[in-house]
Design a protein around this motif. Structure first.
Motif, PDB file in Angstrom:
ATOM      1  N   GLN A  64       5.341  -2.030   6.122  1.00 22.23           N
ATOM      2  CA  GLN A  64       5.106  -2.337   4.859  1.00 22.23           C
ATOM      3  C   GLN A  64       4.629  -3.851   4.560  1.00 22.23           C
ATOM      4  O   GLN A  64       4.301  -4.252   3.649  1.00 22.23           O
ATOM      5  N   PHE A  65       5.239  -4.542   5.594  1.00 20.70           N
ATOM      6  CA  PHE A  65       5.100  -6.326   5.499  1.00 20.70           C
ATOM      7  C   PHE A  65       4.029  -6.700   6.034  1.00 20.70           C
ATOM      8  O   PHE A  65       3.735  -7.753   6.519  1.00 20.70           O
ATOM      9  N   MET A  66       3.111  -5.705   6.667  1.00 25.91           N
ATOM     10  CA  MET A  66       1.808  -6.119   7.419  1.00 25.91           C
ATOM     11  C   MET A  66       0.738  -5.740   6.562  1.00 25.91           C
ATOM     12  O   MET A  66       0.689  -5.034   5.638  1.00 25.91           O
ATOM     13  N   SER A  67      -0.372  -6.641   6.600  1.00 25.07           N
ATOM     14  CA  SER A  67      -1.439  -6.519   5.543  1.00 25.07           C
ATOM     15  C   SER A  67      -2.313  -5.382   6.058  1.00 25.07           C
ATOM     16  O   SER A  67      -2.615  -5.294   6.830  1.00 25.07           O
ATOM     17  N   LEU A  70      -8.635  -7.150  -2.087  1.00 25.26           N
ATOM     18  CA  LEU A  70      -8.827  -6.332  -3.429  1.00 25.26           C
ATOM     19  C   LEU A  70      -7.525  -6.280  -4.242  1.00 25.26           C
ATOM     20  O   LEU A  70      -7.908  -6.011  -5.528  1.00 25.26           O
ATOM     21  N   SER A  71      -6.266  -6.247  -3.547  1.00 22.96           N
ATOM     22  CA  SER A  71      -5.108  -6.048  -4.569  1.00 22.96           C
ATOM     23  C   SER A  71      -4.923  -7.528  -5.368  1.00 22.96           C
ATOM     24  O   SER A  71      -4.646  -7.527  -6.273  1.00 22.96           O
ATOM     25  N   LEU A  72      -5.296  -8.676  -4.668  1.00 22.52           N
ATOM     26  CA  LEU A  72      -5.300  -9.935  -5.437  1.00 22.52           C
ATOM     27  C   LEU A  72      -6.330 -10.015  -6.605  1.00 22.52           C
ATOM     28  O   LEU A  72      -6.004 -10.915  -7.499  1.00 22.52           O
ATOM     29  N   LEU A  73      -7.312  -9.195  -6.674  1.00 25.52           N
ATOM     30  CA  LEU A  73      -8.215  -9.186  -7.864  1.00 25.52           C
ATOM     31  C   LEU A  73      -7.666  -8.396  -8.777  1.00 25.52           C
ATOM     32  O   LEU A  73      -8.127  -8.710 -10.148  1.00 25.52           O
ATOM     33  N   LEU A  74      -6.654  -7.635  -8.848  1.00 25.12           N
ATOM     34  CA  LEU A  74      -5.970  -6.985  -9.989  1.00 25.12           C
ATOM     35  C   LEU A  74      -5.534  -7.911 -10.844  1.00 25.12           C
ATOM     36  O   LEU A  74      -5.565  -7.447 -12.279  1.00 25.12           O
ATOM     37  N   PRO A  75      -4.755  -8.765 -10.520  1.00 26.49           N
ATOM     38  CA  PRO A  75      -4.310  -9.627 -11.823  1.00 26.49           C
ATOM     39  C   PRO A  75      -5.115 -10.191 -12.730  1.00 26.49           C
ATOM     40  O   PRO A  75      -4.845 -10.414 -13.904  1.00 26.49           O
ATOM     41  N   LEU A 127       2.552  -6.765  -7.621  1.00 24.92           N
ATOM     42  CA  LEU A 127       1.603  -6.238  -6.929  1.00 24.92           C
ATOM     43  C   LEU A 127       2.511  -5.358  -5.591  1.00 24.92           C
ATOM     44  O   LEU A 127       2.077  -4.478  -5.533  1.00 24.92           O
ATOM     45  N   GLY A 128       3.468  -5.989  -5.011  1.00 25.10           N
ATOM     46  CA  GLY A 128       4.136  -5.610  -3.833  1.00 25.10           C
ATOM     47  C   GLY A 128       4.877  -4.151  -4.250  1.00 25.10           C
ATOM     48  O   GLY A 128       5.237  -3.526  -3.265  1.00 25.10           O
ATOM     49  N   TYR A 165       0.815   1.444  -1.472  1.00 26.82           N
ATOM     50  CA  TYR A 165      -0.323   1.075  -0.622  1.00 26.82           C
ATOM     51  C   TYR A 165      -0.866  -0.374  -0.653  1.00 26.82           C
ATOM     52  O   TYR A 165      -2.020  -0.649  -0.571  1.00 26.82           O
ATOM     53  N   THR A 166       0.099  -1.317  -1.108  1.00 23.62           N
ATOM     54  CA  THR A 166      -0.298  -2.829  -1.441  1.00 23.62           C
ATOM     55  C   THR A 166       0.657  -3.389  -0.441  1.00 23.62           C
ATOM     56  O   THR A 166       1.617  -2.928   0.225  1.00 23.62           O
ATOM     57  N   PHE A 167       0.538  -4.680  -0.344  1.00 21.96           N
ATOM     58  CA  PHE A 167       1.042  -5.877   0.501  1.00 21.96           C
ATOM     59  C   PHE A 167       1.607  -6.863  -0.207  1.00 21.96           C
ATOM     60  O   PHE A 167       1.170  -7.371  -1.239  1.00 21.96           O
TER      61      PHE A 167
END
Length: 227
Positions: free
Chosen positions: A8-11, A22-27, A86-87, A91-93
């Protein structure tokens, strides 16, 4: 089995595309843009109130010369809260579980506070290395100890944030795995484990916000010593 816990600590990558982008676009969807109306909506009003209260509380004990850091620290606070929260999504990093990233944030900000102190008030900045009234035989030893403690500060900033988030995520992973394994064997125990997991998730939400606040608060304390 242990390796799967640390996956889970791997991208995560899907079809060769890093999902962290993609997850960084959510905020950005959560941060409303100012409108041209006289009255703002509830979300923008709440965001403005939160940033204003945080900034006023953070910079009340700091001299006027350090108020130029208000935008930097407020942005860093929102940035760290966003990454930590986000973490917790499936299914996120979590980028802040990586020591390299946390050290990349801690070292430049700590070094900037030290350089500001050496430039604006070099006597007071160097005076922190030797407490007043120290006996003469202890002066060399205390200077060495205070110098080591000064250089350990950025390491403590990065390790604190990394260790707290990593430990929380690992504990959630272990309890979730136990709940799934116990479900066909002992349903009652699995339900109790799921309840514990739910309470731990609420605790991790609080930890994600508190650790971001502590990170920024310690930087403001370092800034307070040097302005």
């Amino acid at each position: 089995m242990n390796l799967s816990f640390f996956d889970q600590f791997m991208s995560p990558v899907y079809l060769g595309i890093p999902l962290i982008g993609l997850s960084l676009l959510l905020p950005w969807l959560l941060f409303p843009a100012p409108s041209s109306r006289w009255l703002n909506n509830r979300l923008l009003t709440l965001q403005t109130w939160f940033v204003g209260r945080f900034t006023s509380q953070m910079f009340t004990p700091i001299n006027v010369g350090g108020h130029n850091w208000a935008l930097v620290l407020a942005s860093l606070m929102i940035f760290l809260i966003s990454l930590n929260m986000l973490g917790l999504l499936p299914y996120t990093f979590t980028p802040t579980t990586q020591l390299s990233m946390n050290m990349g944030l801690a070292v430049p900000l700590w070094l900037a506070t030290v350089l500001i102190g050496l430039r604006n008030q070099p006597t007071a900045a160097l005076g922190h290395l030797l407490p007043e009234g120290t006996p003469v035989p202890l002066i060399p030893v205390l200077i060495i100890i205070e110098t080591i403690s000064l250089f350990i500060r950025p390491l403590a900033l990065g390790v604190r944030l990394t260790a707290n988030l990593t430990a929380g995520h690992l504990l959630m992973q272990l309890i979730a795995t136990a709940a799934f394994v116990l479900l066909p064997l002992m349903p009652t125990v699995a339900i109790l484990t799921a309840i514990i997991l739910f309470l731990l998730t609420i605790l991790e939400v609080a930890v994600a916000m508190i650790q971001a606040y502590v990170f920024v608060l310690l930087i403001s304390l370092y800034l307070q010593e040097n302005v």
